[in-house]
Every structure is written in C-alpha cells, then in structure tokens.
Design a protein around this motif. Structure first.
Motif, PDB file in Angstrom:
ATOM      1  N   LEU A  80     -13.615  10.119  14.734  1.00 21.84           N
ATOM      2  CA  LEU A  80     -14.233   9.007  15.460  1.00 21.84           C
ATOM      3  C   LEU A  80     -13.220   8.266  16.315  1.00 21.84           C
ATOM      4  O   LEU A  80     -13.527   7.862  17.433  1.00 21.84           O
ATOM      5  CB  LEU A  80     -14.891   8.036  14.473  1.00 21.84           C
ATOM      6  CG  LEU A  80     -16.231   8.446  13.901  1.00 21.84           C
ATOM      7  CD1 LEU A  80     -16.688   7.463  12.840  1.00 21.84           C
ATOM      8  CD2 LEU A  80     -17.277   8.577  14.969  1.00 21.84           C
ATOM      9  N   SER A  81     -12.031   8.097  15.788  1.00 23.06           N
ATOM     10  CA  SER A  81     -11.010   7.386  16.559  1.00 23.06           C
ATOM     11  C   SER A  81     -10.696   8.120  17.854  1.00 23.06           C
ATOM     12  O   SER A  81     -10.650   7.516  18.933  1.00 23.06           O
ATOM     13  CB  SER A  81      -9.741   7.224  15.717  1.00 23.06           C
ATOM     14  OG  SER A  81      -8.779   6.501  16.426  1.00 23.06           O
ATOM     15  N   MET A  82     -10.503   9.429  17.779  1.00 23.14           N
ATOM     16  CA  MET A  82     -10.215  10.208  18.988  1.00 23.14           C
ATOM     17  C   MET A  82     -11.396  10.198  19.947  1.00 23.14           C
ATOM     18  O   MET A  82     -11.213  10.123  21.170  1.00 23.14           O
ATOM     19  CB  MET A  82      -9.835  11.635  18.603  1.00 23.14           C
ATOM     20  CG  MET A  82      -8.463  11.705  17.975  1.00 23.14           C
ATOM     21  SD  MET A  82      -7.922  13.320  17.357  1.00 23.14           S
ATOM     22  CE  MET A  82      -8.810  14.515  18.256  1.00 23.14           C
ATOM     23  N   THR A  83     -12.598  10.253  19.407  1.00 22.71           N
ATOM     24  CA  THR A  83     -13.790  10.202  20.261  1.00 22.71           C
ATOM     25  C   THR A  83     -13.859   8.873  20.999  1.00 22.71           C
ATOM     26  O   THR A  83     -14.089   8.837  22.217  1.00 22.71           O
ATOM     27  CB  THR A  83     -15.067  10.403  19.418  1.00 22.71           C
ATOM     28  OG1 THR A  83     -15.008  11.690  18.805  1.00 22.71           O
ATOM     29  CG2 THR A  83     -16.319  10.284  20.264  1.00 22.71           C
ATOM     30  N   PHE A 139     -12.982  -5.762  13.058  1.00 18.08           N
ATOM     31  CA  PHE A 139     -12.285  -5.262  14.238  1.00 18.08           C
ATOM     32  C   PHE A 139     -10.783  -5.328  14.005  1.00 18.08           C
ATOM     33  O   PHE A 139     -10.163  -6.372  14.170  1.00 18.08           O
ATOM     34  CB  PHE A 139     -12.686  -6.096  15.454  1.00 18.08           C
ATOM     35  CG  PHE A 139     -12.150  -5.603  16.763  1.00 18.08           C
ATOM     36  CD1 PHE A 139     -12.690  -4.483  17.374  1.00 18.08           C
ATOM     37  CD2 PHE A 139     -11.123  -6.283  17.401  1.00 18.08           C
ATOM     38  CE1 PHE A 139     -12.213  -4.033  18.603  1.00 18.08           C
ATOM     39  CE2 PHE A 139     -10.639  -5.848  18.617  1.00 18.08           C
ATOM     40  CZ  PHE A 139     -11.180  -4.718  19.221  1.00 18.08           C
ATOM     41  N   LEU A 140     -10.218  -4.215  13.583  1.00 16.50           N
ATOM     42  CA  LEU A 140      -8.781  -4.088  13.387  1.00 16.50           C
ATOM     43  C   LEU A 140      -8.327  -2.775  14.022  1.00 16.50           C
ATOM     44  O   LEU A 140      -7.910  -1.843  13.329  1.00 16.50           O
ATOM     45  CB  LEU A 140      -8.437  -4.104  11.883  1.00 16.50           C
ATOM     46  CG  LEU A 140      -8.802  -5.379  11.117  1.00 16.50           C
ATOM     47  CD1 LEU A 140      -8.689  -5.164   9.619  1.00 16.50           C
ATOM     48  CD2 LEU A 140      -7.924  -6.534  11.575  1.00 16.50           C
ATOM     49  N   ARG A 161      -9.535   1.750   7.892  1.00 17.54           N
ATOM     50  CA  ARG A 161     -10.300   2.226   6.736  1.00 17.54           C
ATOM     51  C   ARG A 161     -11.501   3.047   7.180  1.00 17.54           C
ATOM     52  O   ARG A 161     -11.743   4.136   6.682  1.00 17.54           O
ATOM     53  CB  ARG A 161     -10.747   1.049   5.884  1.00 17.54           C
ATOM     54  CG  ARG A 161     -11.399   1.432   4.581  1.00 17.54           C
ATOM     55  CD  ARG A 161     -11.766   0.187   3.823  1.00 17.54           C
ATOM     56  NE  ARG A 161     -11.368   0.012   2.485  1.00 17.54           N
ATOM     57  CZ  ARG A 161     -10.421   0.579   1.769  1.00 17.54           C
ATOM     58  NH1 ARG A 161      -9.667   1.471   2.308  1.00 17.54           N
ATOM     59  NH2 ARG A 161     -10.184   0.300   0.532  1.00 17.54           N
ATOM     60  N   SER A 162     -12.247   2.543   8.135  1.00 17.44           N
ATOM     61  CA  SER A 162     -13.420   3.271   8.633  1.00 17.44           C
ATOM     62  C   SER A 162     -13.035   4.531   9.396  1.00 17.44           C
ATOM     63  O   SER A 162     -13.679   5.561   9.263  1.00 17.44           O
ATOM     64  CB  SER A 162     -14.251   2.393   9.570  1.00 17.44           C
ATOM     65  OG  SER A 162     -15.104   1.557   8.848  1.00 17.44           O
ATOM     66  N   SER A 205      -3.543  -4.676   7.457  1.00 22.57           N
ATOM     67  CA  SER A 205      -4.742  -4.242   8.198  1.00 22.57           C
ATOM     68  C   SER A 205      -5.070  -2.764   7.990  1.00 22.57           C
ATOM     69  O   SER A 205      -6.227  -2.383   8.094  1.00 22.57           O
ATOM     70  CB  SER A 205      -4.575  -4.547   9.694  1.00 22.57           C
ATOM     71  OG  SER A 205      -3.468  -3.846  10.233  1.00 22.57           O
ATOM     72  N   SER A 206      -4.096  -1.946   7.664  1.00 27.52           N
ATOM     73  CA  SER A 206      -4.382  -0.525   7.412  1.00 27.52           C
ATOM     74  C   SER A 206      -5.174  -0.321   6.131  1.00 27.52           C
ATOM     75  O   SER A 206      -5.733   0.756   5.915  1.00 27.52           O
ATOM     76  CB  SER A 206      -3.080   0.265   7.321  1.00 27.52           C
ATOM     77  OG  SER A 206      -2.428   0.267   8.567  1.00 27.52           O
ATOM     78  N   TYR A 207      -5.215  -1.341   5.287  1.00 25.17           N
ATOM     79  CA  TYR A 207      -5.876  -1.215   3.998  1.00 25.17           C
ATOM     80  C   TYR A 207      -7.126  -2.071   3.872  1.00 25.17           C
ATOM     81  O   TYR A 207      -7.835  -1.996   2.871  1.00 25.17           O
ATOM     82  CB  TYR A 207      -4.916  -1.594   2.868  1.00 25.17           C
ATOM     83  CG  TYR A 207      -3.644  -0.800   2.933  1.00 25.17           C
ATOM     84  CD1 TYR A 207      -3.610   0.525   2.494  1.00 25.17           C
ATOM     85  CD2 TYR A 207      -2.481  -1.337   3.479  1.00 25.17           C
ATOM     86  CE1 TYR A 207      -2.463   1.270   2.585  1.00 25.17           C
ATOM     87  CE2 TYR A 207      -1.324  -0.599   3.563  1.00 25.17           C
ATOM     88  CZ  TYR A 207      -1.318   0.706   3.113  1.00 25.17           C
ATOM     89  OH  TYR A 207      -0.185   1.447   3.201  1.00 25.17           O
ATOM     90  N   LEU A 208      -7.388  -2.915   4.864  1.00 24.66           N
ATOM     91  CA  LEU A 208      -8.536  -3.843   4.764  1.00 24.66           C
ATOM     92  C   LEU A 208      -9.846  -3.188   5.098  1.00 24.66           C
ATOM     93  O   LEU A 208      -9.958  -2.267   5.824  1.00 24.66           O
ATOM     94  CB  LEU A 208      -8.295  -5.052   5.682  1.00 24.66           C
ATOM     95  CG  LEU A 208      -7.053  -5.880   5.373  1.00 24.66           C
ATOM     96  CD1 LEU A 208      -6.920  -7.012   6.374  1.00 24.66           C
ATOM     97  CD2 LEU A 208      -7.101  -6.436   3.969  1.00 24.66           C
TER      98      LEU A 208
END
Length: 165
Positions: free
Chosen positions: A1-4, A23-24, A104-105, A162-165
């Motif tokens: 999803l991130s790359m998309t 939104f992080l 996380r998402s 933020s990488s873990y929230l």
C-alpha cells in the motif's frame, strides 16, 4: 500500500485529498507529497481534531510543519470522530479501505485498500470531503509554532515512537 500510494501521489496532476483518522506518514510519503506541491498539485489533509488515541494525535502534530511549510492545507475536523480512510487524487482516482497512513497500517497490519477509477464516484467523494472541510478548522504553521514548549516536547517524544503507534 505504501508503494502504491507513493506512486499515486507521484502521478497526481491537480490535487490530492487525504482524510484519515491516524496520520503518521514515513519520510518517503511526505517527500512524495512535497514533490507533488512543487509540481503545482494542491494537497489537502483532513484529520480529526481529536481521535480516540491522543498519543497518535500528539505525534502527528509534531510532523505537521513538514506539510504546512510546503503550503499544503491541513484541517482538523471537529467531533464526532470519523474513522474514515479516503484518498482522492485528481478527478478519477479514489482509495478506500482499512489502512491509515502510518507505519503500523502500511508495514505491520494486514490492511486492505480498494482503488476506484471512476470519475462519477470520485466526484461524489470530493463533495463529501468538501462538506468535511466546510465543518473543519484550517491549521496554520503559526498555530503550531505557538504551542507551549511542554506541548512541543510531548509531541516530539511521541513522534519518536511513531513506527509503533
């Protein structure tokens, strides 16, 4: 999803509109949004004024300057808290689904995103976001800069996680 999403932001020609409860975004996604602004794309982010996870709100507030400094529009939507996830690009692309724009998402959870390539649907969703922004408050860089030191320190502290929230 991130790359998309980064690819979609890179392909945007006129506008990008994002409405998510959390939104992080990672640095690559922020850079894609900043590059879009440099191409003349209008970028708008709608966030809840207060989500159900205060520490995520604080972490988000720490990074909003990276958007505002590049003339992106950021709005806080008043209650009730909406858990909607919606990304619109130009007039014919929409993504809905379960993913927030956070690590996380986008890296850890099993999320689903549905892409819509439909001008009629996208037009209806733009109208929905128009209504949301009409009931929202625009955030300014000056407002962020005027936060008391203790709030800025708290927000920066939570951004570290933020990488873990």
């Amino acid at each position: 999803l991130s790359m998309t999403l980064i690819g979609v932001f890179t392909a945007a020609r006129e506008r990008i509109r994002i409405m998510v409860p959390y939104f992080l975004p990672n640095h690559e996604m922020v850079a894609a949004l900043q590059a879009a602004v440099l191409r003349g794309v209008k970028v708008e982010v709608i966030l809840p004024e207060r989500s159900n996870l205060r520490f995520v709100d604080w972490a988000t507030r720490n990074m909003l300057w990276e958007l505002l400094l590049w003339d992106m529009d950021v709005f806080y939507k008043a209650a009730p808290f909406a858990h909607s996830k919606l990304i619109l690009v130009d007039d014919a692309y929409a993504m809905t689904g379960s993913a927030n724009l956070d690590a996380r998402s986008l890296r850890l959870n099993f999320e689903l995103g549905v892409e819509w390539f439909n001008a009629d649907l996208t037009r209806q969703l733009h109208a929905h976001l128009d209504e949301a922004t009409a009931r929202s408050r625009r955030i300014t860089l000056a407002e962020l800069d005027q936060r008391p030191l203790w709030q800025r320190l708290r927000d920066a502290f939570f951004w570290l996680f933020s990488s873990y929230l």
